[in-house]
Design an enzyme around this catalytic site. Structure first.
Site, PDB file in Angstrom:
ATOM      1  N   PHE A 128       0.844  -1.186   0.000  1.00  0.00           N
ATOM      2  CA  PHE A 128       0.000   0.000   0.000  1.00  0.00           C
ATOM      3  C   PHE A 128       0.882   1.238   0.000  1.00  0.00           C
ATOM      4  O   PHE A 128       2.071   1.177   0.329  1.00  0.00           O
ATOM      5  CB  PHE A 128      -0.937  -0.005   1.223  1.00  0.00           C
ATOM      6  CG  PHE A 128      -2.389  -0.200   0.864  1.00  0.00           C
ATOM      7  CD1 PHE A 128      -2.796  -1.286   0.125  1.00  0.00           C
ATOM      8  CD2 PHE A 128      -3.353   0.701   1.283  1.00  0.00           C
ATOM      9  CE1 PHE A 128      -4.124  -1.482  -0.200  1.00  0.00           C
ATOM     10  CE2 PHE A 128      -4.689   0.527   0.976  1.00  0.00           C
ATOM     11  CZ  PHE A 128      -5.081  -0.569   0.224  1.00  0.00           C
ATOM     12  N   GLN A 162      -8.349  14.464   3.110  1.00  0.00           N
ATOM     13  CA  GLN A 162      -7.671  13.589   2.156  1.00  0.00           C
ATOM     14  C   GLN A 162      -8.497  13.407   0.883  1.00  0.00           C
ATOM     15  O   GLN A 162      -9.664  13.002   0.937  1.00  0.00           O
ATOM     16  CB  GLN A 162      -7.409  12.214   2.770  1.00  0.00           C
ATOM     17  CG  GLN A 162      -6.672  11.285   1.827  1.00  0.00           C
ATOM     18  CD  GLN A 162      -6.095  10.074   2.554  1.00  0.00           C
ATOM     19  OE1 GLN A 162      -6.764   9.053   2.675  1.00  0.00           O
ATOM     20  NE2 GLN A 162      -4.868  10.205   3.033  1.00  0.00           N
ATOM     21  N   HIS A 206      -8.565  11.066  -2.221  1.00  0.00           N
ATOM     22  CA  HIS A 206      -8.054   9.767  -2.668  1.00  0.00           C
ATOM     23  C   HIS A 206      -7.681   9.877  -4.145  1.00  0.00           C
ATOM     24  O   HIS A 206      -8.415  10.487  -4.935  1.00  0.00           O
ATOM     25  CB  HIS A 206      -9.114   8.691  -2.474  1.00  0.00           C
ATOM     26  CG  HIS A 206      -8.591   7.292  -2.565  1.00  0.00           C
ATOM     27  ND1 HIS A 206      -8.214   6.722  -3.755  1.00  0.00           N
ATOM     28  CD2 HIS A 206      -8.363   6.362  -1.603  1.00  0.00           C
ATOM     29  CE1 HIS A 206      -7.798   5.480  -3.530  1.00  0.00           C
ATOM     30  NE2 HIS A 206      -7.868   5.242  -2.231  1.00  0.00           N
ATOM     31  N   LEU A 255     -15.208   5.027  -5.097  1.00  0.00           N
ATOM     32  CA  LEU A 255     -13.815   4.699  -4.809  1.00  0.00           C
ATOM     33  C   LEU A 255     -13.332   3.515  -5.648  1.00  0.00           C
ATOM     34  O   LEU A 255     -14.011   2.499  -5.765  1.00  0.00           O
ATOM     35  CB  LEU A 255     -13.676   4.350  -3.325  1.00  0.00           C
ATOM     36  CG  LEU A 255     -12.291   3.907  -2.852  1.00  0.00           C
ATOM     37  CD1 LEU A 255     -11.309   5.064  -2.917  1.00  0.00           C
ATOM     38  CD2 LEU A 255     -12.375   3.364  -1.431  1.00  0.00           C
ATOM     39  N   GLU A 295      -7.134   1.563  -3.395  1.00  0.00           N
ATOM     40  CA  GLU A 295      -5.688   1.613  -3.520  1.00  0.00           C
ATOM     41  C   GLU A 295      -5.107   0.217  -3.729  1.00  0.00           C
ATOM     42  O   GLU A 295      -3.997   0.067  -4.221  1.00  0.00           O
ATOM     43  CB  GLU A 295      -5.087   2.245  -2.255  1.00  0.00           C
ATOM     44  CG  GLU A 295      -3.616   2.561  -2.350  1.00  0.00           C
ATOM     45  CD  GLU A 295      -3.181   3.502  -1.239  1.00  0.00           C
ATOM     46  OE1 GLU A 295      -2.056   3.324  -0.728  1.00  0.00           O
ATOM     47  OE2 GLU A 295      -3.951   4.404  -0.883  1.00  0.00           O
ATOM     48  N   ARG A 302      -0.769   9.156  -0.409  1.00  0.00           N
ATOM     49  CA  ARG A 302      -1.961   9.572  -1.152  1.00  0.00           C
ATOM     50  C   ARG A 302      -1.954  11.043  -1.525  1.00  0.00           C
ATOM     51  O   ARG A 302      -2.391  11.410  -2.618  1.00  0.00           O
ATOM     52  CB  ARG A 302      -3.218   9.248  -0.331  1.00  0.00           C
ATOM     53  CG  ARG A 302      -3.572   7.778  -0.343  1.00  0.00           C
ATOM     54  CD  ARG A 302      -4.799   7.493   0.491  1.00  0.00           C
ATOM     55  NE  ARG A 302      -5.167   6.079   0.388  1.00  0.00           N
ATOM     56  CZ  ARG A 302      -6.140   5.508   1.090  1.00  0.00           C
ATOM     57  NH1 ARG A 302      -6.833   6.233   1.963  1.00  0.00           N
ATOM     58  NH2 ARG A 302      -6.421   4.236   0.941  1.00  0.00           N
ATOM     59  N   HIS A 355     -12.177  11.889   0.277  1.00  0.00           N
ATOM     60  CA  HIS A 355     -12.255  10.534   0.793  1.00  0.00           C
ATOM     61  C   HIS A 355     -12.310  10.440   2.313  1.00  0.00           C
ATOM     62  O   HIS A 355     -13.030   9.605   2.859  1.00  0.00           O
ATOM     63  CB  HIS A 355     -11.044   9.749   0.279  1.00  0.00           C
ATOM     64  CG  HIS A 355     -10.976   8.325   0.732  1.00  0.00           C
ATOM     65  ND1 HIS A 355     -11.975   7.413   0.468  1.00  0.00           N
ATOM     66  CD2 HIS A 355     -10.028   7.642   1.427  1.00  0.00           C
ATOM     67  CE1 HIS A 355     -11.644   6.230   0.972  1.00  0.00           C
ATOM     68  NE2 HIS A 355     -10.480   6.355   1.579  1.00  0.00           N
ATOM     69  N   ARG A 379      -3.245  10.637   5.916  1.00  0.00           N
ATOM     70  CA  ARG A 379      -3.361   9.260   6.383  1.00  0.00           C
ATOM     71  C   ARG A 379      -2.802   8.288   5.360  1.00  0.00           C
ATOM     72  O   ARG A 379      -3.093   8.406   4.168  1.00  0.00           O
ATOM     73  CB  ARG A 379      -4.831   8.918   6.658  1.00  0.00           C
ATOM     74  CG  ARG A 379      -5.040   7.462   7.065  1.00  0.00           C
ATOM     75  CD  ARG A 379      -6.487   7.176   7.407  1.00  0.00           C
ATOM     76  NE  ARG A 379      -7.401   7.252   6.288  1.00  0.00           N
ATOM     77  CZ  ARG A 379      -7.533   6.321   5.342  1.00  0.00           C
ATOM     78  NH1 ARG A 379      -6.759   5.242   5.347  1.00  0.00           N
ATOM     79  NH2 ARG A 379      -8.420   6.476   4.367  1.00  0.00           N
TER      80      ARG A 379
END
Length: 563
Positions: A113, A229, A231, A241, A244, A275, A340, A375
Site C-alpha cells: 500500500f 484527504q 483519494h 472509490l 488503492e 496519497r 475521501h 493518512r
C-alpha cells in the site's frame, strides 16, 4: 429512560469494537446507530488493514512510515501505540473469524500500500471493512445480555450536567419519530466522518459529520480540520472509490499522452507514494492539460493478471462495469482525485478522552492524532479498532466510579420543540435543503480541495456563512413521523455546515503546505512557524475560535519528505 454505563453513538468498526471492549470490561452498554450496524460506512473500506506482523517487519518501521506519511504532524506517542498494538489486533480478528487472505503456504498474506516501506496490508479481497464489520457484529450477538442495540436511532443532542460532564444523549427513533433520553456514565462518539460536506465524495450519504458537530456544540475542541484527504482514484462523475489495492496489485497511472507520470513526482515509490503526493501529481497533470478531455487520468489495471484481478479486486470489477461501462481487466479506467477522508475531528487523547469529562471519541470522528496531515492507506481500519477498543476499556473503567446520572425531562421537551419547529416550516418558495447541501458540496470541492489559496478559501467561507443563514428557513415536505428523512436531512445539514466552517477556518489559518493542505500561495512546508496542530472551538456566539496544540514527538525529527 434507558440508562447504561457506556453509551456508544455509531455502530461501525470503532463503535462495535468499543462496545465489545466495554462489555468485556463488565460495563452495561448501549450502541446507537442511525442505520443498521452492518450498513455503517466502515463497510466501504476496501483495501485492507496495516500491521507489522511478518518476522522481517517491525512496528517501528510501521510507525516511522506513518509519521512520515503524516508530514510530521502526527502525534508520535499515539502512532507508536497504534503500530505496536496492531499485530495483536490482526491476530484477534483472525481468531474470531475474519477470513484474511492467505498465501500458498497458508500464512496470512499481504499486499503493498502507498507510503509503506514493507507490504504489511492484510486484506479480504477488496471487501476488508465489510468482512471485519460482519464478524464484529456476530460477536455483538454473543453479548446480547450486556449490549443493547438501538438500530435506526438518530442522535440529535449530547447532554451535559451542571458541571459540564457529558451524561448521555437524546435520540429519535427513525421508525416512529419517538424521542428518548439515554442516560450514561460515559459516552463514546463513533459516528464516522463528514464526507458529505463535499460533492462528490467516496463517503456514504450517512457521513454528515454528526458527532463532530455535536461535540463541537457542547464545547469540545476540534483539531486538524484543514486536513482533508483526496483519494487518488475515484470515478469522476459520482466519486465512487477505486481501491488503492489496485495500485498495490500493480496498476499504473497514465496521462493522456501515455506517460507514466508518477516517474517524475515520486521516482522511488511511483503509484505507491503517499496519497497526498499521488493526488497532487494527478491534479497537476490535469491542470496543466495532460489529462483527458473529461478532466481525468487513466488507471491501467490490465497490467495485473486477469485471474488475480477477478480474485483480489472483484468489487471494483463490478463498479467499473456498472458505473463506468469499463471492463477493467481489458482496458484502463478514467479516474481523478476525490474527497475521501477527514484526518481531523474531535480532539482526544490516546484513550479516546475528549476535554469534556465523560465524552470519548474514536474512529474518523476523532483526532488522536495518528494521521496528522495525511493518512496512509489501510491505517484507517487500524485506527478504528485500536482506539475503539481503548476508548471502550477506558469508558467502562471510568463508569465504575461514577453514579448514574438522571436527566431532566425538560431536556427532552427542548429537543422536541426544535424538531417541531423544523416540521412547521412553511414552503414559501425558498431554497430546498438539497439545494443548500449541493451548493455546500460543490463549494468545498472547488475551493477546499487538492489545491487551495487565500482568495478561494475566503470565498468558501463567505458561501458557508450565507448557507448557515439560509438553512434555518429551508422547508421540508414530510410532516409525518414514520421514517421521516426530511427532518433528519435538516438536522444533518446543520451539522455539515458547522463542520464545513471549521474546515475552512482552519485551512485559512494554516499558511503553509503540509500533507493534504497545499496552499498555492504558501507552497512550502514551514516547520519553524507551523509545526503544530490547529484547534477550532465554538464560542458562546457560535463563532469558530482558533487555537494551537503542540505536536508530540518521541523519536523522529522532521525531515524532507520524498518518495
Amino acid at each position: 429512560m434507558p440508562a447504561h454505563d457506556v453509551l456508544i453513538i455509531g455502530a461501525g468498526l470503532a463503535g462495535q469494537r468499543a462496545a465489545l471492549a466495554a462489555a468485556d470490561a463488565g460495563a452495561s452498554v448501549a450502541i446507537l446507530s442511525k442505520v443498521h450496524p452492518v450498513r455503517s460506512h466502515s463497510v466501504a473500506a476496501a483495501g485492507g488493514i496495516n500491521a507489522a506482523l511478518n518476522p522481517g517487519d517491525s512496528w517501528e518501521s510501521h510507525a516511522y512510515d506513518t509519521v512520515k506519511g503524516s508530514d510530521y504532524l502526527g502525534d508520535q506517542d499515539a502512532i507508536e501505540i497504534m503500530c505496536r498494538e496492531a499485530p495483536d489486533e490482526i491476530l484477534h480478528l483472525e481468531h474470531i473469524g475474519v477470513t484474511f487472505h492467505r498465501s500458498d503456504t497458508g500464512h496470512l498474506g499481504t499486499r503493498a500500500f502507498g507510503g509503506a516501506s514493507a507490504a504489511r496490508t492484510y486484506y479480504v479481497a477488496d471487501i476488508t471493512g465489510q468482512a471485519i464489520l460482519h464478524v464484529l457484529y456476530e460477536q455483538l450477538m454473543k453479548h446480547h445480555e450486556t449490549v443493547d442495540r438501538y438500530e435506526e436511532w438518530f442522535t440529535t443532542t449530547l447532554l451535559q450536567d451542571d458541571d459540564g460532564h457529558c451524561i448521555g444523549a437524546v435520540a429519535r427513533n427513525i421508525r416512529d419519530g419517538r424521542l428518548e433520553v439515554f442516560d450514561a456514565k460515559s459516552v463514546i462518539l463513533a459516528s464516522g466522518g463528514a464526507g458529505q460536506v463535499f460533492k462528490p465524495t467516496t463517503n456514504a450519504l450517512i457521513c454528515t459529520g454528526d458527532g463532530i458537530a455535536q461535540a463541537y456544540r457542547i464545547g469540545a475542541p476540534l483539531m486538524d480540520m484543514e486536513m482533508i484527504q483526496y483519494h487518488p482514484t475515484t470515478l469522476a462523475e459520482n466519486g465512487f472509490l477505486i481501491t488503492e489495492g489496485a495500485r498495490g496489485e500493480g496498476a499504473h497511472l497514465y496521462n493522456a499522452l501515455g506517460e507514466r507520470f508518477m516517474e517524475k513526482y515520486a521516482p522511488n515509490k511511483l503509484e505507491l507514494a503517499s496519497r497526498d503526493v499521488v493526488s497532487r501529481a494527478e491534479q497537476t497533470e490535469i491542470n496543466e492539460g495532460r489529462g483527458f478531455p473529461d478532466g481525468t487520468i487513466a488507471l491501467d489495471i490490465t497490467r495485473v493478471p486477469r485471474k488475480r484481478t477477478l480474485e483480489a479486486l472483484r468489487e471494483i470489477v463490478n463498479i467499473g462495469r456498472d458505473f463506468a461501462g469499463v471492463d477493467i481487466t481489458r482496458e484502463p479506467i478514467h479516474i481523478r482525485p476525490g474527497m475521501h477522508y477527514i484526518m481531523g475531528g474531535v480532539r482526544t487523547d490516546v484513550d479516546g478522552q475528549t476535554p469534556i469529562p465523560g465524552l470519548y471519541a474514536a474512529g474518523e470522528v476523532a483526532c488522536v492524532s495518528v494521521h496528522g496531515g495525511n493518512r496512509l492507506g489501510a491505517n484507517s481500519l487500524l485506527d478504528t479498532l485500536i482506539f475503539g477498543r481503548r476508548s471502550g476499556e477506558h469508558a467502562a473503567h471510568r463508569a465504575r466510579g461514577v453514579a448514574m446520572p438522571k436527566t431532566s425531562s425538560r431536556r427532552l421537551a427542548d429537543v422536541a420543540a426544535e424538531i417541531d419547529e423544523i416540521i412547521r416550516r412553511e414552503n414559501t418558495g425558498g431554497r430546498r435543503i438539497s439545494e443548500i447541501k449541493d451548493e455546500l458540496g460543490e463549494t468545498m470541492n472547488r475551493y477546499v480541495a487538492v489545491y487551495r489559496d487565500a482568495e478561494g478559501l475566503a470565498r468558501a467561507h463567505e458561501i458557508v456563512r450565507r448557507l448557515k443563514a439560509e438553512a434555518p428557513t429551508a422547508a421540508i415536505d414530510d410532516k409525518g413521523t414514520v421514517f421521516n428523512q426530511d427532518v433528519l436531512g435538516a438536522i444533518e445539514l446543520g451539522y455539515m455546515l458547522d463542520v464545513a466552517e471549521a474546515i475552512v477556518v482552519a485551512a485559512q489559518e494554516r499558511k503553509e503546505s503540509r500533507g493534504a493542505q497545499f496552499r498555492t500561495d504558501f507552497p512550502e512546508r514551514n516547520d519553524a512557524e507551523w509545526l503544530h496542530h490547529i484547534t477550532i472551538s465554538r464560542n458562546g456566539d457560535g463563532v469558530p475560535e482558533k487555537g494551537t496544540a503542540p505536536v508530540r514527538f518521541t523519536q523522529w525529527e522532521p525531515q524532507e519528505r520524498t518518495y
